[in-house]
Design an enzyme around this catalytic site. Structure first.
Site, mmCIF file in Angstrom:
data_model
loop_
_atom_site.group_PDB
_atom_site.id
_atom_site.type_symbol
_atom_site.label_atom_id
_atom_site.label_comp_id
_atom_site.label_asym_id
_atom_site.label_seq_id
_atom_site.Cartn_x
_atom_site.Cartn_y
_atom_site.Cartn_z
ATOM 1 N N TYR A 99 39.614 44.628 49.478
ATOM 2 C CA TYR A 99 38.597 43.638 49.851
ATOM 3 C C TYR A 99 38.405 43.550 51.366
ATOM 4 C CZ TYR A 99 37.556 42.439 45.161
ATOM 5 O OH TYR A 99 37.106 42.541 43.871
ATOM 6 N N GLN A 137 23.950 40.379 42.155
ATOM 7 C CA GLN A 137 25.299 40.747 41.739
ATOM 8 C C GLN A 137 26.135 41.091 42.960
ATOM 9 O OE1 GLN A 137 24.987 43.564 38.110
ATOM 10 N NE2 GLN A 137 22.920 43.436 38.947
ATOM 11 N N HIS A 155 28.265 36.908 41.224
ATOM 12 C CA HIS A 155 29.616 37.483 41.260
ATOM 13 C C HIS A 155 30.437 36.982 42.449
ATOM 14 C CE1 HIS A 155 28.285 41.086 38.542
ATOM 15 N NE2 HIS A 155 28.487 39.982 37.868
ATOM 16 N N CYS A 163 42.266 29.338 47.127
ATOM 17 C CA CYS A 163 43.730 29.229 47.146
ATOM 18 C C CYS A 163 44.268 29.230 45.719
ATOM 19 C CB CYS A 163 44.142 27.954 47.881
ATOM 20 S SG CYS A 163 45.926 27.682 47.825
ATOM 21 N N CYS A 204 46.665 29.806 52.638
ATOM 22 C CA CYS A 204 45.887 28.561 52.707
ATOM 23 C C CYS A 204 46.335 27.709 53.900
ATOM 24 C CB CYS A 204 46.107 27.788 51.415
ATOM 25 S SG CYS A 204 45.214 26.238 51.333
ATOM 26 N N GLY A 246 17.626 47.940 42.377
ATOM 27 C CA GLY A 246 18.880 48.601 42.737
ATOM 28 C C GLY A 246 20.064 48.199 41.889
ATOM 29 N N THR A 247 19.855 48.084 40.616
ATOM 30 C CA THR A 247 21.000 47.809 39.745
ATOM 31 C C THR A 247 20.989 48.723 38.531
ATOM 32 O OG1 THR A 247 22.171 46.180 38.389
ATOM 33 C CG2 THR A 247 19.805 45.810 38.675
HETATM 34 N N1 LIG Z 1 26.973 45.428 48.255
HETATM 35 C C1 LIG Z 1 27.719 44.841 47.318
HETATM 36 O O1 LIG Z 1 27.948 43.628 47.330
HETATM 37 C C2 LIG Z 1 28.274 45.704 46.206
HETATM 38 C C3 LIG Z 1 28.451 47.072 46.394
HETATM 39 C C4 LIG Z 1 28.991 47.829 45.332
HETATM 40 C C5 LIG Z 1 29.291 47.221 44.124
HETATM 41 N N2 LIG Z 1 29.086 45.892 43.974
HETATM 42 C C6 LIG Z 1 29.412 45.282 42.656
HETATM 43 O O2 LIG Z 1 29.392 46.323 41.673
HETATM 44 C C7 LIG Z 1 28.918 45.900 40.439
HETATM 45 C C8 LIG Z 1 28.080 47.036 39.870
HETATM 46 O O3 LIG Z 1 26.791 46.691 39.721
HETATM 47 P P1 LIG Z 1 25.433 47.351 40.196
HETATM 48 O O4 LIG Z 1 24.678 47.642 38.946
HETATM 49 O O5 LIG Z 1 24.835 46.467 41.172
HETATM 50 O O6 LIG Z 1 25.795 48.665 40.955
HETATM 51 P P2 LIG Z 1 25.902 50.155 40.488
HETATM 52 O O7 LIG Z 1 26.675 50.827 41.574
HETATM 53 O O8 LIG Z 1 26.391 50.241 39.119
HETATM 54 O O9 LIG Z 1 24.396 50.657 40.500
HETATM 55 C C9 LIG Z 1 23.642 50.748 41.646
HETATM 56 C C10 LIG Z 1 22.208 51.073 41.231
HETATM 57 O O10 LIG Z 1 21.438 51.147 42.415
HETATM 58 C C11 LIG Z 1 20.621 52.298 42.354
HETATM 59 N N3 LIG Z 1 20.390 52.673 43.751
HETATM 60 C C12 LIG Z 1 21.235 53.298 44.607
HETATM 61 N N4 LIG Z 1 20.664 53.410 45.826
HETATM 62 C C13 LIG Z 1 19.439 52.826 45.727
HETATM 63 C C14 LIG Z 1 18.384 52.613 46.654
HETATM 64 N N5 LIG Z 1 18.468 53.021 47.924
HETATM 65 N N6 LIG Z 1 17.254 51.984 46.211
HETATM 66 C C15 LIG Z 1 17.143 51.572 44.923
HETATM 67 N N7 LIG Z 1 18.124 51.744 43.999
HETATM 68 C C16 LIG Z 1 19.252 52.360 44.405
HETATM 69 C C17 LIG Z 1 21.391 53.318 41.528
HETATM 70 O O11 LIG Z 1 20.532 54.268 40.923
HETATM 71 C C18 LIG Z 1 22.051 52.406 40.491
HETATM 72 O O12 LIG Z 1 21.216 52.214 39.366
HETATM 73 C C19 LIG Z 1 28.196 44.619 40.714
HETATM 74 O O13 LIG Z 1 28.811 43.640 39.980
HETATM 75 C C20 LIG Z 1 28.413 44.295 42.197
HETATM 76 O O14 LIG Z 1 29.027 43.012 42.305
HETATM 77 C C21 LIG Z 1 28.590 45.118 44.981
HETATM 78 ZN ZN LIG Z 2 45.954 25.719 49.154
#
Ligand SMILES: NC(=O)c1ccc[n+]([C@@H]2O[C@H](COP(=O)([O-])OP(=O)(O)OC[C@H]3O[C@@H](n4cnc5c(N)ncnc54)[C@H](O)[C@@H]3O)[C@@H](O)[C@H]2O)c1
Ligand SMILES: [Zn+2]
Length: 306
Positions: A99, A137, A155, A163, A204, A246-247
């Site tokens: 993280y 997400q 998320h 804590c 904490c 982008g998901t």
């Molecule tokens: N930036 C962040 O906060 C981050 C980064 C990575 C993963 N996550 C976590 O991972 C989990 C996975 O979920 P997800 O479905 O969001 O991610 P995923 O990695 O499963 O999918 C990402 C999607 O984005 C598409 N993509 C990639 N580059 C792109 C672009 N430039 N333009 C448009 N589309 C694009 C891909 O084709 C894919 O479908 C989520 O719960 C999230 O919390 C978060």
């Molecule tokens: Zn505490």
């Protein structure tokens, strides 16, 4: 509503476009999603309540790799095996390193043209008495940093801690979050664990508590915040246009949001670099990096007066 019952972390099988979806479409007579930007812009210009569901792809052009692009691994571990309460209780040092790596990437990242287009659209439409709500997400805060105001982070947030002893939740943008994590978190598979003693991990600071802190994100297998989900439901029920940006939509319950909206006959427009199996049920699909496609799609329409 069923989404309230669901835990995060049930994965849909990531079926590729062109196989099962093509067969299902042919059997059901389902039309191919359209990529007519002029038609989409007409629909957009009339929408009063826009819901924008975003995933890791919206931050890809800010330099934050999607889990898929990073082959789903950090060092030699699968990211979904690190993002669990069990992994944290087994090895809090390793999970904090993971993280810490994400926090440091996100702190240094800048919102992309896609984040900015969404924020500008929200500000403009709100002056016209129309609403835009972002259901993300992502945990990286880039929507807020771009200026978006109505953001539901389903998320959690990388920049909050919780804590384990007293439950206190705090915002925390310190870099590094504690001295022991400075310079740690290298994702290279050849890198060894830092094995930081638990007393040197983030603790904490509430009067005498000193409990171990965890990132305030929703781990796989954990329940989503019911207050946030209630707000999500309201937004999904009220919207008259839904964007899916982008998901991969393979993580429940977020994977159900767009299908739930589409089932009411509300148009769903997808912006992704590639089609997904479920893309065939969207009304529109605009293929390409969303930092390129979204600014055009969400720009002021000629019928908008302000
Ligand atoms: N930036 C962040 O906060 C981050 C980064 C990575 C993963 N996550 C976590 O991972 C989990 C996975 O979920 P997800 O479905 O969001 O991610 P995923 O990695 O499963 O999918 C990402 C999607 O984005 C598409 N993509 C990639 N580059 C792109 C672009 N430039 N333009 C448009 N589309 C694009 C891909 O084709 C894919 O479908 C989520 O719960 C999230 O919390 C978060
Ligand atoms: Zn505490």
């Amino acid at each position: 509503m069923i989404i309230r019952q669901l835990l995060r972390g049930v994965f849909l099988p990531p079926v590729e476009f062109g196989s099962r979806s093509a067969v299902l479409r042919a059997l059901s007579g389902m039309p191919h999603p359209k990529s007519d930007m002029t038609e989409f812009r007409e629909v957009f210009s009339k929408a009063k309540h826009v819901a924008i569901i975003t995933g890791a792809g919206v931050s890809a052009e800010s330099g934050l790799p999607t889990f898929r692009a990073a082959s789903g691994h950090w060092r030699k571990w699968k990211t979904q095996d690190l993002a669990t309460a069990q992994a944290f209780s087994r090895n809090p040092s390793r999970v904090w390193e993971f993280y810490h790596y994400w926090r440091e990437l996100a702190i240094r990242a800048e919102p992309s043209a896609a984040h900015r287009a969404i924020a500008e659209c929200e500000a403009r439409l709100s002056k016209q008495g129309r609403s835009v709500v972002i259901i993300t997400q992502n945990t990286d805060e880039l929507h807020r940093r771009a200026g978006s105001r109505h953001v539901l982070e389903i998320h959690g947030n990388l920049f909050r801690t919780r804590c384990l002893n007293c439950g206190d939740v705090e915002t925390n943008h310190q870099s590094p979050i504690c001295t022991a994590l400075k310079g740690k978190g290298d994702p290279d598979p050849s890198c060894s664990d830092a094995n930081i003693p638990v007393e040197d991990l983030p603790r904490c600071n509430q009067g005498g508590c000193d409990g171990l802190l965890r990132p305030d994100v929703i781990w796989f297998g954990e329940t989503l915040d019911s207050h946030v989900l209630t707000k999500v439901e309201k937004v999904l029920d009220a919207c008259d246009l839904c964007l899916l940006v982008g998901t991969a939509s393979v993580v429940f319950p977020a994977a159900l949001f767009a299908p739930q909206v589409a089932a009411r006959g509300v148009p769903v427009a997808e912006f992704n670099i590639r089609p997904r199996a479920a893309t065939s049920s969207s009304t529109y699909h605009f293929q390409g990096p969303c930092a390129t496609t979204l600014p055009n799609a969400l720009a002021r329409h000629e019928t908008e007066e302000i």
